[in-house]
Scaffold this active site. Structure first.
Site: not given
Ligand code: NAD
Length: 292
Positions: A53, A97, A120
């Site tokens: 990422k 995460q 997200d």
């Protein structure tokens, strides 16, 4: 034989368009979108995802910050970091995460993220915005899956779509996106009766189950488009291998188009995360959100 939908190439194209958009935002508006990724602990798969990422964020010209915290970090420390990022004007997107260590309440942490920075798309405010048709940050894998389906089929309006899986991360948001594209949507799951008969109705199948090669070619309507979200590690011929939720060998003989695993939906996820960061940055600065 089915047309193979090349997610790797599509994601590369999307990142290329994004790099141009980011350059334009810098020169016209003095805006450099920035993404902060928070990793707690040493989960090897998570470390690889976070590194990828960060690398791709920098490659398209955006700012990237990695916050690596020890596995024993108290929940309060993580919440304090999220709060700091919420109020940092240079940081437009925050990603924590998952999975988090067991002593941390993931729902509490995800709810602490400012919904406008929730790249997200997991915050309940964004889930609500998506389901009521408002502008929102939408989970990355579902967005990438629908982009590939539209690339293969053009308009999705009026199509029978069957989504297999009802998770909050993939199944439910992908179903909402397909509804917004005017599909007639069925969500199938572990309690669905006669799944092959349900799947056989579909012009578009989105499989997000987590069961290796479950969907067989003879479950498909001839010519159907198959988007395989599943990523499953199996042993074959004494070697480790990644396969999807669809049995590629039998499905590609019946489908009109199909995503491979790997190289289908997988590469779209990070590209769509970067896209969400650009969208979030523009929304926070009151700049029209670019088409990407
Ligand atoms: P999950 O375990 O949260 O949900 C799986 C869903 O499948 C559940 O809703 C369950 O009802 C359904 N299901 C289970 N067994 C079934 C059966 N026999 N018949 C019908 N339905 C059944 O999984 P998830 O997080 O939604 O992920 C699904 C898959 O997608 C996994 O393989 C995961 O690795 C993959 N995934 C890929 C990406 C990507 O970037 N490509 C991102 C997220 C998830």
């Amino acid at each position: 034989m089915a047309k193979i939908i090349d997610g790797k190439a599509y994601a590369e194209g999307l990142r290329g368009r994004m790099a141009k958009t980011v350059a334009g935002l810098k020169s016209k508006h003095g805006l450099t979108p920035g993404l902060a990724v928070v990793l707690v602990g040493e989960d090897p798969a998570s470390k690889v995802y976070v590194a990828n990422k960060a690398k791709q964020t920098v490659e398209v010209g955006m700012n990237s910050w990695e916050h690596k915290l020890d596995a024993a970090t108290p929940e309060a420390t993580l919440l304090a970091l999220v709060e700091k990022l919420n109020t940092d004007p240079a940081c437009h997107g925050i990603l924590v995460q998952l999975p988090l260590p067991k002593h941390i309440d993931s729902d509490k942490v995800l709810s602490a993220i400012n919904p406008d920075k929730d790249v997200d798309g997991f915050h309940v405010v964004n889930v609500g915005r998506l389901s009521t048709g408002q502008e929102s940050l939408v989970p990355c894998t579902p967005v990438g899956s629908v982009m590939l389906a539209k690339d293969a089929l053009g308009s999705l309006a009026g199509l029978e779509a069957v989504v297999i899986g009802r998770s909050n991360i993939v199944g439910k948001p992908v179903a909402q996106l397909l509804l917004a594209e005017n599909c007639t949507v069925t969500i199938a799951h572990s309690k669905t009766k006669d799944l092959p008969a349900v799947v056989r109705r579909a012009d578009l199948v989105i499989a997000a189950v987590g069961r290796a090669e479950m969907v067989k070619g003879d479950w498909l309507k001839p010519g159907a488009c198959v988007i395989d979200v599943g990523i499953n590690r199996i042993e074959r011929d004494g070697k480790g291998k990644l396969v999807g939720d669809c049995d590629f060998a039998s499905c590609e003989k019946v489908a009109g188009s199909i995503t491979p695993v790997p190289g289908g939906v997988g590469p779209m996820t990070i590209a769509c995360l970067l896209r969400n960061t650009v969208r979030a940055a523009c929304a926070q600065k009151g700049i029209a959100i670019p088409e990407l």
